[in-house]
Motif scaffolding. Structure first.
Motif, mmCIF file in Angstrom:
data_model
loop_
_atom_site.group_PDB
_atom_site.id
_atom_site.type_symbol
_atom_site.label_atom_id
_atom_site.label_comp_id
_atom_site.label_asym_id
_atom_site.label_seq_id
_atom_site.Cartn_x
_atom_site.Cartn_y
_atom_site.Cartn_z
ATOM 1 N N ARG A 109 -3.993 -0.968 3.788
ATOM 2 C CA ARG A 109 -2.610 -0.659 4.160
ATOM 3 C C ARG A 109 -1.951 0.080 3.007
ATOM 4 O O ARG A 109 -1.943 -0.408 1.874
ATOM 5 C CB ARG A 109 -1.824 -1.920 4.498
ATOM 6 N N LEU A 110 -1.418 1.239 3.333
ATOM 7 C CA LEU A 110 -0.735 2.078 2.345
ATOM 8 C C LEU A 110 0.769 1.935 2.580
ATOM 9 O O LEU A 110 1.276 2.300 3.630
ATOM 10 C CB LEU A 110 -1.194 3.535 2.540
ATOM 11 N N THR A 111 1.471 1.374 1.593
ATOM 12 C CA THR A 111 2.904 1.099 1.746
ATOM 13 C C THR A 111 3.734 1.947 0.791
ATOM 14 O O THR A 111 3.407 2.044 -0.391
ATOM 15 C CB THR A 111 3.177 -0.395 1.460
ATOM 16 N N PHE A 112 4.790 2.566 1.299
ATOM 17 C CA PHE A 112 5.779 3.235 0.457
ATOM 18 C C PHE A 112 6.865 2.212 0.142
ATOM 19 O O PHE A 112 7.591 1.790 1.026
ATOM 20 C CB PHE A 112 6.405 4.436 1.176
ATOM 21 N N ARG A 113 6.950 1.829 -1.120
ATOM 22 C CA ARG A 113 7.925 0.823 -1.559
ATOM 23 C C ARG A 113 8.910 1.508 -2.497
ATOM 24 O O ARG A 113 8.494 2.181 -3.440
ATOM 25 C CB ARG A 113 7.204 -0.309 -2.290
ATOM 26 N N ASP A 114 10.197 1.365 -2.237
ATOM 27 C CA ASP A 114 11.178 2.105 -3.034
ATOM 28 C C ASP A 114 12.541 1.428 -3.019
ATOM 29 O O ASP A 114 13.376 1.718 -2.168
ATOM 30 C CB ASP A 114 11.287 3.547 -2.493
ATOM 31 N N PRO A 115 12.788 0.515 -3.966
ATOM 32 C CA PRO A 115 14.055 -0.222 -3.973
ATOM 33 C C PRO A 115 15.286 0.686 -3.966
ATOM 34 O O PRO A 115 16.235 0.440 -3.244
ATOM 35 C CB PRO A 115 13.988 -1.021 -5.278
ATOM 36 N N ARG A 116 15.282 1.730 -4.766
ATOM 37 C CA ARG A 116 16.486 2.563 -4.848
ATOM 38 C C ARG A 116 16.572 3.632 -3.780
ATOM 39 O O ARG A 116 17.580 4.303 -3.659
ATOM 40 C CB ARG A 116 16.599 3.179 -6.242
ATOM 41 N N ARG A 117 15.490 3.807 -3.059
ATOM 42 C CA ARG A 117 15.470 4.730 -1.913
ATOM 43 C C ARG A 117 15.863 6.157 -2.272
ATOM 44 O O ARG A 117 16.529 6.843 -1.511
ATOM 45 C CB ARG A 117 16.376 4.209 -0.784
#
Length: 276
Positions: A109-117
DNA sequence: ATTGGTTCCTGCTGGC
DNA sequence: TGCCAGCAGGAACCAA
């Protein structure tokens, strides 16, 4: 803060692990990041096989066979997480996930994680850089730039050299950290007007850019806050930073204190004695 | 045209 | 020790 070396590190890691995998399922958990995800993202890439992963400036490009490529930018705080099953439940900042499957049935599973977006995920139809407005305007890659090439893009500019290096249309992929470091390596003042960089300084700055970026890629990037390699490992180049984040510490060349000031809303670190 | 300033966003840090 | 204002920054956008 992902700059060119961090994105390169992520792309190298991805390439080694996902090439040949097929996109099985696409899950968007919000409408988009800085910009909306393409409405038909899932339909357009589902079933497509990953043939390559490459980088342009600070953008990563996942190339698919017979489908548009997936273009991504990690912004400030973005990272890509690649993990095998059993998949943990998505976290609050896991905005988009591609479930991948290989010919032999392996899953990832490839996830794009980005708290600040501040990041971006888009499609690149046809896979050609010129097809995307954000790639079309980019300047030359600094990783292999020559002195004359650099001098040519700086010529006539009145902005400080530090600001010019951050302008992606001048040179593509340099961010605040590596701009400071390259200028220190070249012993050029961040305040110097870009247009006054002559052949000798251009040669030194091109060499500074190439060497600092290559060194950082070798170290897996700089992990100050957010950057992680695929799989979550930190990068180690922050240990080798000579000026960035070292205000008040002794310059390695002259032992006088490194100074910090604000330039265009960004922190600049330099040695006023060594850099001219 | 080029340049500088503002904005988006959340997490971390530093000063009280 | 805990709180919270301020800072961090890539790049689009706007104004000059």
């Amino acid at each position: 803060m992902p700059e060119l070396p961090e994105v390169e590190t992520v792309c190298l890691g991805l390439r080694a692990r996902v090439r040949g995998f097929t996109v099985d399922r696409v899950t968007a958990r919000r409408p988009g990041l800085r910009f909306p995800f393409p409405a038909d993202l899932a339909e357009r890439i589902a079933g497509a096989r990953i043939t390559a992963v490459r980088r342009r400036a600070k953008y990563g490009i996942i190339v698919l066979a017979d489908a548009p490529a997936v273009l991504f930018h990690l912004g400030m705080s973005g990272r890509i997480v690649l993990e095998p099953p059993p998949y943990p439940p998505p976290g609050p900042h896991d905005h988009l996930a591609l479930e991948l499957v290989s010919a032999s049935g392996a899953q990832l599973r490839l996830t794009f994680r980005d708290p600040r977006r501040f990041g971006l995920v888009d499609l690149l139809p046809g896979g050609a850089d010129a097809a995307h407005p954000r790639l079309r305007e980019l300047g030359p890659e600094p990783l292999d730039i020559t002195g004359p090439e650099l001098r040519a893009v700086l010529r006539g500019r009145a902005a400080p050299i530090k600001a010019a290096l951050l302008d992606q249309r001048v040179v593509a992929g340099v961010g605040n950290i590596y701009a400071c470091e390259a200028l220190f390596r070249a012993r050029i003042s961040p305040r110097r007007r870009a247009g006054t960089v002559g052949p000798r300084r251009a040669e030194a700055l091109a060499a500074g850019l190439r060497s600092v970026l290559a060194d950082a890629i070798r170290a897996g990037g700089s992990t100050l806050r957010d950057h992680a390699q695929i799989g979550g490992e930190a990068g180690w180049f922050q240990r080798e930073l000579l000026v960035y984040g070292r205000a008040g510490e002794a310059c390695i060349a002259c032992a006088r204190p490194i100074r910090q000031f604000r330039q265009g809303g960004r922190s600049t670190f330099h040695c006023p004695a060594c850099q001219r």
